[in-house]
Design an enzyme around this catalytic site. Structure first.
Site, PDB file in Angstrom:
ATOM      1  CD  GLU A 121      -9.899  32.306  37.659  1.00 64.01           C
ATOM      2  OE1 GLU A 121      -9.683  32.068  36.453  1.00 64.01           O
ATOM      3  OE2 GLU A 121     -11.005  32.108  38.197  1.00 64.01           O
TER       4      GLU A 121
ATOM      5  CG  HIS B  38     -23.505  27.440  36.921  1.00 66.72           C
ATOM      6  ND1 HIS B  38     -23.163  27.482  35.592  1.00 66.72           N
ATOM      7  CD2 HIS B  38     -22.494  28.054  37.587  1.00 66.72           C
ATOM      8  CE1 HIS B  38     -21.983  28.078  35.462  1.00 66.72           C
ATOM      9  NE2 HIS B  38     -21.556  28.437  36.655  1.00 66.72           N
TER      10      HIS B  38
ATOM     11  CD  GLU C  97     -20.045  32.657  33.991  1.00 63.23           C
ATOM     12  OE1 GLU C  97     -19.327  31.829  34.528  1.00 63.23           O
ATOM     13  OE2 GLU C  97     -19.865  33.904  34.109  1.00 63.23           O
TER      14      GLU C  97
ATOM     15  CG  HIS D  47     -16.293  29.714  40.754  1.00 68.07           C
ATOM     16  ND1 HIS D  47     -15.532  28.750  40.148  1.00 68.07           N
ATOM     17  CD2 HIS D  47     -16.752  29.169  41.917  1.00 68.07           C
ATOM     18  CE1 HIS D  47     -15.523  27.655  40.902  1.00 68.07           C
ATOM     19  NE2 HIS D  47     -16.265  27.879  41.969  1.00 68.07           N
ATOM     20  CD  GLU D  48     -14.874  32.817  37.365  1.00 68.58           C
ATOM     21  OE1 GLU D  48     -14.286  31.739  37.405  1.00 68.58           O
ATOM     22  OE2 GLU D  48     -16.114  32.915  37.305  1.00 68.58           O
TER      23      GLU D  48
ATOM     24  CD  GLU E  64     -12.467  29.621  40.328  1.00 71.61           C
ATOM     25  OE1 GLU E  64     -12.085  28.648  39.678  1.00 71.61           O
ATOM     26  OE2 GLU E  64     -12.988  30.622  39.800  1.00 71.61           O
TER      27      GLU E  64
ATOM     28  CD  GLU F 180     -11.570  27.557  36.351  1.00 72.34           C
ATOM     29  OE1 GLU F 180     -12.595  27.357  35.706  1.00 72.34           O
ATOM     30  OE2 GLU F 180     -11.310  28.652  36.874  1.00 72.34           O
TER      31      GLU F 180
END
Ligand code: NOJ
Ligand code: CA
Length: 703
Positions: free
Chosen positions: A171, A412, A414, A482-483, A501, A507
């Site tokens: 990122e 989602h 996380e 993501h990540e 992502e 973001e």
């Protein structure tokens, strides 16, 4: 899916050939392989007489058995040509040509009891892929990789578009510099990112994009990253040499191998036209076709979310309460609500209504499940269970509400980077999704990885992401991670791993901002590996609007529209809040209309770091969409509509930056006009600084 198949097999079996040359099907690329005096493998690559890769050594060092580095002799060579086509389930084009000449070299180490490896080269018109293969054999079963020593010796001090090498995050913002300037710029380029682990010696990440002084574009990355750590590139900035740097694990090993085994493909995409880099399908071609039998459930997804409000509006949070020191298993209904929980029934219903009214497939809801209170920054293993909602999120009721309106709620997960906890709970979590009508999940890996010592990009985690994709497929679930480790074309093999992502996305517009040139670089770097969940569509670009600071999204409103075309993904978010779309209904129409799966793609103009203009034809429809973007400089896009079929008339709706619009002034100024066009029409379209253009085209009905 294979339309036709044509394979020509020429077997050149010889025992002692020391040099081998193959050409790409169009003859523009030449690959030469040879062994040095010490029996070290070496390759070089030329494009139309220009050097792309100067003689560069190959090899792998190991920590248990003797290394695969020297003392080799060529025991066999095979050549093979393939020219066929295949149809991706979703993609930038309906049909992909797979055309290459292959050279397979078998190398034997006589001193190591005739141990042998293969190096397989595939030379396409748009570049080279090669990998190491370790066939089953009596004297090679298990080995541990200490480092891969693949060199990419470049011919000069090229301009590079790069981010710092890091074992845990992609990122970073991009830096553009000469190779020789990388050492001086590395410190500045290594901005703070949560849980980052910058590589200690000088290294950059792939996909690394370069441009030579004489106009060659070179992109180095990898394809089919499976059961192996991700590769960064060590930089010898004085000699313009790059070399592989694998991500280690907690005990400083890099890869645990058992024959039959192979490395991922190392890829070098080359052209004298920047557009060809974006059009390249080399990485996808080097990935295996999917083995999934039924893919009917894998579909493009256009979605909105209870999401951006967490970043900008200051009004809502993922967490239900402001208490901390929570623990999985406790009674979360006893927590004192903070009154700002975003994933509440009313807010979710509002989003479902908006999605249904505007033709979206899904609503992402983050912060629906217990555990958000205290995980960030704490290296805690058991943070989420992925099945227990907060008291104000009624799973069944919302599911029914969404179903009645023809909308899906997107799950989602996380994971807080606790991959161990996630793996333990995965079956239950996916069963919960099946039982409650969810068909897609956004996963996240924010934080330092557990198992401790592993990295986001290490072999164990690479296997974890694939395990999640496969398990999800068992449950007919699509995954947007993501990540996770940067993509390498695995969406061909695991097509339900629909997007990732794995780069600095929208973001960050709320966390310091993205440079206006950022999105002109991403398609040449991160997107080479696969679709990105960039989360475009921010209309309220000046964030001081929310009274929570004076940041801004560094684009015009129209540039946000253009991203739906320039940033390919079959999963696209309209990331702003519904109320902002209500304020700009006419511009929002483009997001409603734009396709996300395509029959064909035409790269009209492109220069990394400067501008991109792309036209695409919607899948199975006579509709076309164009997106054009520029960096911090205004420009005039030269758009020729000659990709349109002849003999028909079309109406183009042009969404243009207002005369006075730029990324930092009047960013929301735009105009929308209709234009009658045909295949001969040419348009000169002005883009504001940090701006864009978006065009939708429909064939006129016969009168
Ligand atoms: C980082 C992701 O990129 C972002 O989209 C998400 O909202 C947060 N993690 C929380 O999971
Ligand atoms: Ca992220």
């Amino acid at each position: 899916m294979c339309k036709f198949f044509f394979t020509l097999l020429i077997c050149v079996c010889s025992t002692l050939v020391q040099g081998q040359v193959i050409k790409s099907p169009d003859g523009n690329l030449t690959l030469k392989f040879e062994l040095t005096g010490n029996g070290i493998p070496s390759y070089q690559l030329d494009f139309k007489q220009k050097s792309v890769i100067k003689p560069s050594l190959l090899g792998i060092s190991t920590s248990d058995v003797p290394s695969f580095s020297e003392g080799f002799s060529i025991s066999k060579t095979d050549q093979n040509s393939v020219n066929n086509t295949w149809d991706p389930i979703m993609g930038e084009q309906k049909t992909i040509r797979n055309n290459y000449n292959e050279l397979l070299i078998t190398l034997t180490q006589k001193a190591e009891k005739d141990r042998f490896i293969n190096i397989r080269f595939r030379l396409f018109n748009d570049g080279l892929g090669f990998r190491y293969e370790f066939p089953k054999q009596p004297n090679l079963k298990y080995f541990v990789i200490k480092e891969e020593n693949t060199q990419f010796n470049l011919a000069g001090d090229h301009k590079a578009f790069w981010i710092p090498g890091d074992y845990d995050t992609n990122e970073y913002p991009y830096t553009t510099s000469k190779m020789s300037e990388i050492p001086g710029l590395m410190k500045k380029a290594t901005v703070d990112i949560h849980a980052q682990q910058p590589i200690k010696n000088l290294a950059i990440q792939t996909p690394a994009m370069m441009k030579t002084d004489d106009g060659l574009y070179i992109n180095i990355h990898e394809a089919a990253l499976i059961n192996y750590p991700a590769m960064s590139l060590n930089v010898d900035a004085a000699a313009f040499k790059l070399s592989s740097h694998l991500t280690p694990d907690g005990v400083d090993n890099k890869g645990y191998m058992q024959t039959d085994a192979q490395t991922p493909w190392r890829t070098i995409v080359v052209s004298d036209k920047a557009a060809d880099i974006l059009a390249s399908k080399l990485i996808l071609n080097l990935n295996e076709p999917t083995a999934y039998k039924d893919v009917s459930w894998i579909k493009p997804v256009k979605y909105i979310g209870v999401w951006w409000e967490y970043f900008v509006a200051g009004k809502s949070t993922w967490a239900y309460s402001d208490e901390n020191n929570v623990r999985m298993g406790q009674d979360f209904s006893k927590l004192k609500p903070n009154g700002r929980h975003g994933a509440n029934n009313e807010n979710v219903k509002k989003h479902i209504d908006f999605a249904a009214a505007n033709g979206f497939d899904a609503v992402l809801v983050e912060g629906w499940n217990v555990g958000w209170e205290d995980w960030f920054g704490n290296w805690k293993e058991n943070v989420f269970d992925f099945v227990t909602p907060y008291p104000d999120f009624n799973v069944k009721e919302l599911q029914q509400y969404a179903k009645d309106k023809g909308v899906k709620i997107m799950m989602h997960h996380e994971t807080s980077a606790s991959a161990t906890n996630y793996e333990r709970r995965l079956d239950t979590a996916f069963r919960f999704m099946n039982e409650n009508g969810y068909n897609a999940v956004k996963t996240g890996y924010v934080g330092k990885i557990i198992p401790r010592g592993e990295h986001h990009d290490s072999q164990w985690m690479v296997n974890h992401y694939i395990h999640v994709a496969e398990k999800a497929a068992d449950h007919k679930i699509m995954v947007n991670s993501h990540e996770a480790v940067r993509p390498t074309g695995l969406h061909r093999t695991y097509p339900n791993w629909i997007a990732q992502e794995s780069a600095r996305g929208t973001e960050f517009e709320a966390m310091g901002g993205l440079a206006p040139e950022h999105a002109t670089i991403l398609p040449f770097t991160r997107l080479m590996g696969g679709p990105m969940d960039y989360t475009p569509g921010i209309f309220q670009t000046d964030l001081s609007y929310y009274g929570t600071g004076n940041q801004r999204v560094n684009t015009t409103l129209v540039k946000q529209l253009a991203y739906y075309v320039t940033m390919y993904s079959p999963l696209q978010m309209a990331a702003d809040m519904p109320e902002n779309y209500e304020r700009f209904k006419d511009a929002f129409q483009f997001i409603k209309d734009v396709a996300i799966d395509w029959d064909d793609t035409y790269i009209l103009e492109a220069e990394p770091g400067d501008f991109i203009t792309i036209a695409r034809k919607a899948k199975n429809k006579n509709e076309w969409f164009i997106g054009g973007i520029t960096d911090e400089n205004s420009r005039t896009a030269e758009i020729s509509f000659n990709f349109l079929p002849e003999g028909k008339k079309y109406t183009a709706t042009i969404y243009a930056d207002g005369k006075d619009a730029s990324w930092n002034k009047n960013a929301q100024s735009y105009s929308i006009k209709k234009l009658a066009i045909n295949t001969k029409t040419k348009l000169r379209q002005k883009l504001g600084a940090g701006g864009g253009v978006a065009i939708s085209i429909k064939e006129d009905a016969d009168k």
